[in-house]
Design an enzyme around this catalytic site. Structure first.
Site, short mmCIF file in Angstrom:
data_model
loop_
_atom_site.label_atom_id
_atom_site.label_comp_id
_atom_site.label_asym_id
_atom_site.label_seq_id
_atom_site.Cartn_x
_atom_site.Cartn_y
_atom_site.Cartn_z
N ASP A 1 0.86 -1.18 0.00
CA ASP A 1 0.00 0.00 0.00
C ASP A 1 0.90 1.24 0.00
O ASP A 1 2.13 1.12 0.13
CB ASP A 1 -0.85 -0.06 1.28
CG ASP A 1 -2.09 0.80 1.20
OD1 ASP A 1 -2.15 1.70 0.36
OD2 ASP A 1 -3.00 0.58 2.02
N GLU B 1 2.53 5.13 -3.86
CA GLU B 1 2.45 6.16 -4.94
C GLU B 1 3.79 6.89 -5.14
O GLU B 1 4.06 7.23 -6.29
CB GLU B 1 1.34 7.16 -4.63
CG GLU B 1 -0.05 6.57 -4.71
CD GLU B 1 -0.38 5.64 -3.53
OE1 GLU B 1 0.23 5.82 -2.46
OE2 GLU B 1 -1.20 4.73 -3.70
N ASP C 1 -9.26 4.01 -1.36
CA ASP C 1 -10.05 4.29 -0.17
C ASP C 1 -11.39 4.90 -0.51
O ASP C 1 -11.58 6.11 -0.45
CB ASP C 1 -9.26 5.23 0.74
CG ASP C 1 -7.94 4.60 1.13
OD1 ASP C 1 -7.80 3.38 0.95
OD2 ASP C 1 -7.06 5.33 1.59
C1 LIG Z 1 -15.27 1.86 -6.45
C2 LIG Z 1 -15.25 3.02 -5.60
O1 LIG Z 1 -16.14 3.22 -4.84
N1 LIG Z 1 -14.21 3.78 -5.71
C3 LIG Z 1 -13.97 4.90 -4.87
C4 LIG Z 1 -12.99 4.48 -3.83
O2 LIG Z 1 -12.44 5.54 -3.16
C5 LIG Z 1 -11.87 6.51 -3.95
C6 LIG Z 1 -11.24 7.52 -3.06
O3 LIG Z 1 -11.99 7.81 -1.95
C7 LIG Z 1 -12.96 7.08 -4.84
O4 LIG Z 1 -12.44 8.08 -5.62
C8 LIG Z 1 -13.48 6.01 -5.71
O5 LIG Z 1 -14.50 6.49 -6.48
#
Ligand SMILES: CC(=O)N[C@H]1CO[C@H](CO)[C@@H](O)[C@@H]1O
Ligand SMILES: *[C@@H]1O[C@H](CO)[C@@H](O)[C@H](O)[C@H]1NC(C)=O
Length: 926
Positions: A520, A523, A599
């Protein structure tokens, strides 16, 4: 994993204060640059608008005719030469180029001859050229003979069956043609721009043409950039690509946006820059955790793709309006080479296959990793882990893997365990192993200062360095940390030693083989760094600036982990396939890792956007993808959680995860009826595992997505091109077979509308049940409306499909290994169906030794047959215990269903079943 701002407690006081302050003021727009706030993007967008506005614009670039010739590298065919950039004082900058062909794909590379360059001696003075080294396979299919014509003003090459490329010297244009028709035109709008080396003291009048801007050339005025020293000044590259006759573009993950990419004229461009973003907005073109600079343009008879091989901060403008027939895209990167591939084929499947032959296909994942993963931040100790493990059995819910987030480690020092809580990891692992379960735990690239591992990294000189070339120190989960420089070849042997197969390796549970890794924050996430990441003037192995390698760093880290785990397995007689999950990724990451969308929040819109995100990842060569089931932040309602499971079972990577501040939400917590509904959904996933594994096998050999967008199977139906709330699983794009799924993603939904993209018969397959035969068929594509209750997962089975399922409840995939198959056959309107099933041991690398079988099934209304193809006799023998226990045959014409119980067919034989008109059934093993 997690954002840092909600979890500041426990750090030193000044940091807590800083944290709280930033929590109050932090809005994403404040943390992350827009194009306007990034000097290089601002300058290139300005350049583009000047060029477009000026009808009499005179391009400043040309190919010097006398420089053009054939390259001398015996390993590949190439055309080489020099592009000259003319400066206002009539001086010129030399930009050497090379054009080569690999697997019927054109590669163009443009470098810069930098003269008189003067930067601190800690930096390499060249433009970064190694992105391709990380993204590509080691052995590349370069073509040696290509038919070529070199003329005074142009070069033409012919390659493949019907492809050619024409390179015009002035204005510089590269046109890729199929059957003589232009498909992609490079530099169509003359947006080619290579910001050449100049020193701060160079007279700007001699260096800046009227269409260029000097915005932030030598300084970065973005408030949180924290003194980027920009040692090279401006060095961006920009170029435009026109896709002729295309209006649908896909790819360039990762964004929380639609599958079909949007026009960005007058709004924000798509950005590719790996960042630790949090509480993201959906429908956004802001950058996220991973980057794949692969853009695919699709129309009925042709698919074209661009792979922009650059790992620096990148912005992409998409223009679908300027000409109703065409789309164009303008790519801008902060530095590095201009280096790209143009892939042209008839279909997206062909283009994905070629892209895979260059960057590699997805790994064939171990079977367990396709089962259900149970994660949260955090399971507290051994008792907690084993208790959760036991509860799955109590509630009869299959699952394969439990996960540990950062709290397992002593003070978040990776490679240590909190001894009071996890006194004997080996014992815990062997307890999990009793029912075939696995553990995945986390190791991140930031290593806390002041203990053996960070001391080793520093003394072995394998850290990311700061601009003075000493180990860079920043803040992350453990507090002050250094970062392993996984781009340094010397870091690999150190990393290997940490995961070694040895009874003494306490960290890895000794010689346990059910332990895998999660990478994790790669980046990399740096809490006190610019845009929450590494300063751009930091230094990696080879003297490369972090700026140049930013987007590929995450790949180098998870690849080092994968390599270390693969080496560990050499000690294991079973040599198992490693599993690694990564958050940051780049083109090529598919070879060694799965990804998840980071997240996300426990809200309906995030559930909804997860589908196009996973679809986009799949068409970009990274099919092993999923989103956190339940959402990471917050507490989902019971309904949302249930719907998320019903959607999550379709993600190629199926994991539930939750933030440390959220309440426990394992499937049994919600109670009835929710628990039973979630159990049914998870069991459905397990029964479909042979189908999903077969799709992964295909993907690992020819690059097809595992979760397929509707357009992929229906290129002649333009109405299907923008559909991204339903998809196919299993079957094949070529045959037009598989399961059509439309998960419910609306709160309180009582009905869903499903798009049926053609006139083929579709059988109702809600929840994978076939109690009654219900048929949908119309003369053309159409929508149907279906009533749904909370229990329902809307699914249709396309006529022409044969699925092999495993329907018995087992605690884990390992325990399903010898279970019999059930076949479901859905005849199409012609009365035919076909399907395939891939089988191997699901855990080792023996499949690469021919220890696998591919079984082909075909059926009509009176003859069903199965035969193993592509299998070694020895391996087939080992499958003699595997039987088919049930066959369900769906026939459209009569609208009925025939069920054959206990045909007692062995999967490793060639067999036939004849059904006579009076329904008498005979079967033979041939
Ligand atoms: C699939 C989904 O819900 N993706 C979200 C996960 O979290 C990121 C960051 O908070 C969101 O940008 C995504 O849309
Ligand atoms: C910078 O440090 C690395 C080791 O971290 C070393 O290999 C390299 O030679 C140094 N560069 C210079 C110019 O001293």
């Amino acid at each position: 994993m997690h954002i840092h701002r909600t979890n500041c407690v426990g750090w030193t006081n000044w940091w807590v204060l800083l944290c709280l302050l930033s929590f109050v003021t932090a809005v994403k727009d404040h943390t992350f640059k827009t194009c306007d706030q990034a000097g290089f993007c601002h300058r290139n967008r300005h350049f583009a608008s000047q060029v477009r506005q000026n009808a009499n614009y005179i391009p400043q670039y040309h190919i010097e005719g006398s420089s053009v010739g054939l390259g001398t590298d015996p390993g590949k065919f190439s055309v080489i030469g020099t592009i000259l950039k003319k400066l206002p004082n009539d001086a010129t900058v030399e930009l050497p180029f090379e054009i080569s062909v690999l697997d019927n794909t054109v590669r163009v590379t443009v470098d810069e001859n930098r003269k008189g360059i003067n930067v601190p001696n800690v930096y390499s003075t060249k433009r970064y050229s190694e992105t391709s080294k990380w993204a590509f396979l080691a052995d590349l299919p370069y073509q040696k003979d290509v038919k070529n014509t070199i003329e005074k003003n142009r070069v033409s090459l012919e390659y493949g069956q019907d492809l050619s490329v024409q390179i015009d010297f002035y204005p510089v244009k590269i046109t890729v043609l199929k059957k003589g028709e232009p498909v992609v035109v490079v530099n169509d709008q003359n947006l080619l721009n290579v910001e050449h080396w100049r020193s701060r003291s160079d007279d700007s009048e001699n260096h800046l043409s009227p269409e260029e801007s000097d915005y932030d050339m030598f300084e970065d005025s973005f408030h949180s950039s924290k003194e980027d020293s920009l040692p090279f000044g401006p060095e961006a590259v920009g170029l435009d690509f026109a896709f002729k006759g295309f209006t649908h573009l896909y790819g360039i993950p990762e964004h929380a946006d639609s599958l079909d990419l949007k026009d960005t004229t007058g709004s924000l461009p798509y950005r590719l820059f790996n960042v630790d973003i949090f509480e993201y907005e959906t429908d956004s073109r802001m950058s996220m955790y991973g980057t794949i600079p692969f853009l695919m343009a699709v129309k009925p008879d042709t698919t074209a793709a661009l792979f922009w091989i650059n790992s620096a901060d990148t912005f992409i403008d998409i223009d679908k309006n300027s000409n109703i027939e065409d789309s164009s895209s303008h790519w801008i990167s902060e530095n590095g080479l201009l280096d790209f591939l143009i892939i042209v084929g008839d279909t997206p499947a062909q283009v994905n296959e070629k892209y895979g032959s260059i960057t590699g296909n997805t790994q064939l994942p171990p079977m367990f990793s396709l089962g259900y993963h149970q994660c949260r931040w955090n399971y507290n100790d051994e008792t907690d882990v084993l208790d959760i493990n036991a509860k799955f059995d109590e509630h009869q819910i299959p699952y394969d893997t439990i996960w540990l987030d950062i709290e397992y480690a002593d003070q978040k020092k990776y490679f240590t365990w909190q001894n009071e809580k996890f006194p004997d990891p080996k014992r815990m692992l062997s307890e999990l192993d009793h029912t075939g379960r696995n553990l995945v735990f986390i190791v991140d690239p930031h290593i806390k200062t002041g203990y053996s591992v960070s001391k080793d990294l520093i003394s072995k000189k394998i850290t990311i360095n700061d601009k003075t070339n000493s180990s860079y120190h920043g803040h992350c989960w453990p507090g002050e940390s250094v970062w392993v420089d996984s781009m340094n070849p010397n870091s690999q042997s150190y990393w290997d030693s940490k995961f070694e197969w040895s009874p003494k390796n306490h960290f890895m549970g000794g010689e346990s083989d059910n332990i895998h890794l999660w990478n994790d924050m790669n980046e990399p996430s740096v809490f006190n760094g610019p845009e929450d990441s590494s300063p751009r003037d930091n230094i990696h192995y080879g003297g490369w600036e972090h700026r140049s390698v930013h987007n590929v760093y995450g790949l180098t880290f998870h690849e080092a982990t994968y390599n270390a785990l693969a080496k560990r397995q050499i000690g294991n007689t079973n040599r198992e396939r490693p599993f690694v999950l990564t958050r940051a990724y780049y083109a090529g990451s598919q070879r060694t890792a799965a990804m998840w969308t980071g997240d996300n929040m426990s809200k309906w819109e995030y559930l909804k956007i997860s589908i196009p995100m996973v679809l986009t990842s799949g068409v970009s060569g990274m099919p092993f993808a999923g989103a956190d089931v339940g959402g990471f932040f917050g507490n989902p309602s019971k309904e949302l959680l249930t719907r998320w499971y019903q959607t999550g079972i379709w993600y190629p990577f199926f994991r539930a995860h939750a933030h440390i501040d959220s309440r426990r939400r394992e499937p049994w917590v919600a109670g009835e009826p929710y628990t039973s509904i979630m159990r049914d959904a998870i069991k459905l996933r397990y029964s479909l595992l042979p189908v999903i594994y077969t799709s992964f096998y295909e993907s690992s050999t020819i690059g097809t997505p595992v979760m397929r967008p509707i357009f992929y199977d229906h290129l002649d139906n333009l109405d299907s091109y923008s559909i991204d709330d339903q998809f196919y699983i299993g079957g094949s794009a070529v045959e037009g077979s598989g399961i059509l799924v439309k998960p419910v993603t609306d709160e309180g939904a009582t009905e869903v509308s499903i798009y049926i993209p053609n006139d083929e018969v579709h059988y109702d397959y809600t929840n994978g049940q076939l109690d009654e035969v219900k048929i949908y068929r119309a003369k053309a594509a159409h929508y149907i409306t279906k009533a749904v209750s909370l229990n329902d997962i809307p699914m249709l089975l396309t006529g022409g499909s044969i699925l092999a399922l495993k329907n018995r409840y087992r605690r884990s995939t390992k325990l399903m290994k010898n279970d019999p198959y059930s076949l479901v056959i859905a005849l199409d309107s012609q009365g035919k169906a076909s399907g395939s099933l891939y089988i191997d041991d699901g855990e080792s690398f023996l499949y690469s030794n021919d220890e696998y079988a591919n079984v082909a099934f075909t059926s009509t209304s009176n003859l069903i047959s199965g035969t193993s193809v592509l299998a070694s006799a020895k391996y087939l023998d080992s499958l003699s215990g595997l039987e088919i226990e049930k066959i369900t045959l769906l026939i459209e014409v009569s609208g009925h269903k025939a069920v054959i119980h206990k045909p007692q067919l062995k999967i490793n034989t060639k067999w036939e079943i004849r059904i006579s008109d009076d329904r008498e059934i005979e079967h033979d093993e041939l």
